[in-house]
Every structure is written in structure tokens, then in C-alpha cells.
Design an enzyme around this catalytic site. Structure first.
Site, PDB file in Angstrom:
ATOM      1  N   GLY A 178      12.217   0.763  10.876  1.00  0.00           N
ATOM      2  CA  GLY A 178      13.420   0.070  10.036  1.00  0.00           C
ATOM      3  C   GLY A 178      14.779   0.964  10.502  1.00  0.00           C
ATOM      4  O   GLY A 178      14.822   1.839  11.284  1.00  0.00           O
ATOM      5  N   SER A 191       3.777  -0.053  11.756  1.00  0.00           N
ATOM      6  CA  SER A 191       3.757  -0.734  10.470  1.00  0.00           C
ATOM      7  C   SER A 191       2.997  -2.167  10.828  1.00  0.00           C
ATOM      8  O   SER A 191       2.792  -2.523  11.862  1.00  0.00           O
ATOM      9  CB  SER A 191       5.249  -1.078  10.061  1.00  0.00           C
ATOM     10  OG  SER A 191       5.807  -1.847  10.938  1.00  0.00           O
ATOM     11  N   ARG A 192       2.645  -2.954   9.649  1.00  0.00           N
ATOM     12  CA  ARG A 192       2.002  -4.135   9.897  1.00  0.00           C
ATOM     13  C   ARG A 192       2.755  -5.013  10.881  1.00  0.00           C
ATOM     14  O   ARG A 192       1.928  -5.824  11.677  1.00  0.00           O
ATOM     15  CB  ARG A 192       1.642  -4.546   8.474  1.00  0.00           C
ATOM     16  CG  ARG A 192       0.607  -3.921   7.734  1.00  0.00           C
ATOM     17  CD  ARG A 192       0.033  -4.733   6.581  1.00  0.00           C
ATOM     18  NE  ARG A 192      -0.891  -4.034   5.974  1.00  0.00           N
ATOM     19  CZ  ARG A 192      -0.989  -3.196   4.959  1.00  0.00           C
ATOM     20  NH1 ARG A 192       0.101  -2.700   4.740  1.00  0.00           N
ATOM     21  NH2 ARG A 192      -2.114  -2.592   4.468  1.00  0.00           N
ATOM     22  N   ARG A 250       9.084   6.624  -0.637  1.00  0.00           N
ATOM     23  CA  ARG A 250       8.676   6.319  -1.985  1.00  0.00           C
ATOM     24  C   ARG A 250       7.430   6.835  -2.272  1.00  0.00           C
ATOM     25  O   ARG A 250       6.414   6.690  -1.480  1.00  0.00           O
ATOM     26  CB  ARG A 250       8.478   4.764  -2.421  1.00  0.00           C
ATOM     27  CG  ARG A 250       9.803   3.924  -2.321  1.00  0.00           C
ATOM     28  CD  ARG A 250      10.671   4.454  -3.599  1.00  0.00           C
ATOM     29  NE  ARG A 250      11.787   3.463  -3.492  1.00  0.00           N
ATOM     30  CZ  ARG A 250      12.901   4.020  -3.033  1.00  0.00           C
ATOM     31  NH1 ARG A 250      13.169   5.074  -2.209  1.00  0.00           N
ATOM     32  NH2 ARG A 250      14.222   2.995  -3.174  1.00  0.00           N
ATOM     33  N   GLU A 306      10.214  10.908 -12.068  1.00  0.00           N
ATOM     34  CA  GLU A 306      11.547  11.559 -11.618  1.00  0.00           C
ATOM     35  C   GLU A 306      12.428  11.619 -13.087  1.00  0.00           C
ATOM     36  O   GLU A 306      12.365  10.264 -13.481  1.00  0.00           O
ATOM     37  CB  GLU A 306      12.037  10.957 -10.440  1.00  0.00           C
ATOM     38  CG  GLU A 306      11.196  11.224  -9.061  1.00  0.00           C
ATOM     39  CD  GLU A 306      12.021  10.454  -8.178  1.00  0.00           C
ATOM     40  OE1 GLU A 306      13.173  10.226  -7.982  1.00  0.00           O
ATOM     41  OE2 GLU A 306      11.572  10.583  -7.037  1.00  0.00           O
ATOM     42  N   HIS A 339      14.557  14.546  -4.783  1.00  0.00           N
ATOM     43  CA  HIS A 339      14.886  13.191  -4.647  1.00  0.00           C
ATOM     44  C   HIS A 339      16.398  13.214  -4.005  1.00  0.00           C
ATOM     45  O   HIS A 339      17.387  12.538  -4.615  1.00  0.00           O
ATOM     46  CB  HIS A 339      14.942  12.105  -5.430  1.00  0.00           C
ATOM     47  CG  HIS A 339      14.702  10.736  -5.125  1.00  0.00           C
ATOM     48  ND1 HIS A 339      14.078   9.704  -5.712  1.00  0.00           N
ATOM     49  CD2 HIS A 339      15.255  10.214  -4.031  1.00  0.00           C
ATOM     50  CE1 HIS A 339      14.324   8.497  -4.667  1.00  0.00           C
ATOM     51  NE2 HIS A 339      14.959   8.867  -3.839  1.00  0.00           N
TER      52      HIS A 339
END
Length: 319
Positions: free
Chosen positions: A155, A176-177, A238, A267, A286
Site C-alpha cells: 500500500g 498480500s491477499r 502492528r 505500549e 513506536h
């Protein structure tokens, strides 16, 4: 009556410095919290007297129970235009308007490459040794040119990471799918035949998928076992996409060469969390989206959101 606005998790204490809040200064008192509030009770107590809350990314969940305990809250501003930890239905039910801001994919791309390069060339190990009087050269760097970079996701972020890999002379492939050959051709990368093939054949694997039911735990023990023992994994997306226990086991047992991680299951990361002491791990707290330009956008547009809400015409509504 003046309203009160809470800015959450302002760890660097820059929220009021990187944006001009004068547009709402005559109507709103802004209070910045540099500390993180742990747990629903602590958060509800801290925010009880606020009408507006500004929160960064998905650091702080806003479930239905929290909205129920904040009857004074009328506006919630979250950076970015997507937030999976806000119960939007509950917000609407409690009369809370939720707005977002712009967000650039560039800083996460840059951090991805910082982690990947740091791993490949042993930067932290060599720097620590140099500064402490340790050995002169103790690692042998992993080459990028001619090696295969496998991307899970192509993306906004993944495609930019791909272009940098191509500039290094890497062979870049993606999976990716729903990734199509047309999209892969547009970016100039190979379309992997399957996730398993990508994991088994890549020298570096970088995760750039959206967290959802189909991607949660996508990389578990079986998937990580497919990776080469000389391969590196980078995750700036993530934490839940990668099984954390499986990753820790792979690092401790040396089944992969290393991992670069910017996201965690909890976090801020607790002091005793095993990720803090795992071997072969290059970790950052992060920082993917934490850059001056992004913060100027987040807080600058948060001010715009607040002003528009106060004027009765909310902008960038989420839900």
C-alpha cells in the site's frame, strides 16, 4: 464558559510548540499530559473535567465504558484518518464527535529503512563496542544489493519501501491477499506466488499490512519457521500481525538472524517485558510516525478540528 482540552501522551512535551493554538485560545484551555495513563480507571479520572481530548494514533483505546464515564466529553480528535481503538458507535451514542487529521506515510518508510539498515550492518553493536572500548569490528554486514526484499503489503507505505529497495539494487517482491499483478507491475516489483514462498525466499521481510481479523497473528510459529536463518524481519506496522511469543522464540533460538521492531503488544512497553532484553532485536518505541513534519500536521489540524467544531461545522469526521 471556557472549555478544557486534554492532549494525551505528549511524551516529548511539544504539542503546544509545534502548532499555533491561538485560533482557539480565547475559548479553550489546553492541558498537555506527558505521562501515559494506565488502565481505564486512571484515564477516566484524569479526563473527567475535559470537554475535548486530543489523542495520538492508537495509543489510547476509547471503548464504550470510557465514553460512559466521560459525560463532559464532546469532541475527540485522533491523529490520522483511521483509528481501530475508538468505539465509534459508543461515541455517537454519547454525543461525542470524533475527528481525525492528515498523516504522512513517509516517516514510517524512513524508520523501516533505519531498522533494516541498522540490522544489516550491526550499527548498534558496533557503535556500542566503539564507544565502550570493545572490539574493533565484531560483525560482518549483510549485503542489500542483489538480495531479496519481501514485502507483506504494497500500500502507501509498502510501495515506498519497495522503491527504496529497488534503488539499493535489491530484488523486491510483495504479497498480500488481494495484491494483483497490475499493482505489482505499477510499483515495479515481483508478485510472490504465496506468503509462504515470500517468507522462505526472502533475505529481508518487512510488514506493511493493516491489522484486521485476517492479519492478526498472520506470522506465527509455522510462518516464522519458513524464514532463512540468515534472514531479517522488520515490523513497523502492528505488533499483533506477528505472534510475539513466536518471534521471541525465534530470536532466542537463533532461527532468524534478527528483527527490527517498532510496535509492541503493550505500549508503552513495561520495564520487565521480554522484548526489552531479547537477543538479535533492534527495537524502537513506536517512532514510525514520530517526526517533526507529522507532528506539525497532527497538532496543527487538531487545532483546525477544534475550531471547526466550536463553530458548529466539524471537519474530517471519523466513524
Amino acid at each position: 464558559m471556557r472549555l478544557r482540552c486534554a492532549v494525551l501522551d505528549d511524551f516529548q512535551k511539544v504539542a503546544t510548540q509545534l502548532a499555533d493554538w491561538s485560533a482557539v485560545a480565547d475559548r479553550v484551555d489546553v492541558v498537555s499530559f506527558p505521562e501515559h495513563f494506565d488502565g481505564l480507571d486512571e484515564l477516566a479520572l484524569a479526563l473527567a473535567d475535559f470537554d475535548i481530548v486530543v489523542t495520538l494514533r492508537e495509543r489510547v483505546p476509547f471503548p464504550a465504558e470510557l465514553f460512559a464515564r466521560l459525560p463532559r466529553l464532546k469532541l475527540l480528535v485522533a491523529s490520522g484518518m483511521r483509528n481501530s481503538v475508538i468505539d465509534h458507535a459508543a461515541a455517537e451514542a454519547h454525543g461525542v464527535t470524533v475527528c481525525g487529521t492528515g498523516s504522512s506515510p513517509t516517516p514510517p518508510v524512513e524508520l523501516t529503512w533505519a531498522l533494516l539498515l541498522g540490522l544489516a550492518r550491526g550499527i548498534v553493536t558496533e557503535n556500542a563496542a566503539l564507544r565502550s572500548g570493545g572490539p574493533w569490528q565484531s560483525t560482518v554486514g549483510a549485503d542489500l544489493h542483489g538480495r531479496r526484499l519481501g514485502l507483506l503489503g504494497l500500500g502507501k507505505t509498502g510501495s515506498r519501501v519497495a522503491r527504496v529497495g529497488l534503488a539499493f539494487g535489491m530484488r523486491v517482491s510483495a504479497w498480500s491477499r488481494h495484491l494483483t499483478q497490475q499493482r505489482a507491475d505499477e510499483v515495479g516489483v515481483e508478485l510472490a506466488s504465496s506468503m509462504e514462498e515470500l517468507l522462505a525466499g526472502s533475505d529481508f521481510v518487512s510488514v506493511h499490512l493493516v491489522l484486521g481479523d485476517r492479519t492478526r497473528g498472520l506470522l506465527g510459529p509455522a510462518e516464522l519457521a519458513l524464514m532463512k536463518p540468515t534472514a531479517y524481519l522488520v515490523n513497523t506496522s502492528r505488533a499483533a500481525i506477528v505472534d510475539q511469543d513466536a518471534l521471541l522464540a525465534a530470536l532466542h533460538e537463533g532461527r532468524i538472524a534478527g528483527a527490527g521492531v517498532d510496535v509492541f503488544d503493550t505500549e508503552p512497553l513495561p520495564a520487565g517485558h521480554p522484548m526489552r532484553t531479547a537477543p538479535r532485536l533492534l527495537a524502537t518505541p513506536h517512532l514510525g510516525y514520530v517526526s517533526r513534519a507529522n507532528y506539525e500536521t497532527y497538532y496543527g489540524q487538531a487545532v483546525e478540528d477544534i475550531r471547526a467544531f466550536l463553530d458548529g461545522a466539524p471537519v474530517r469526521r471519523l466513524g
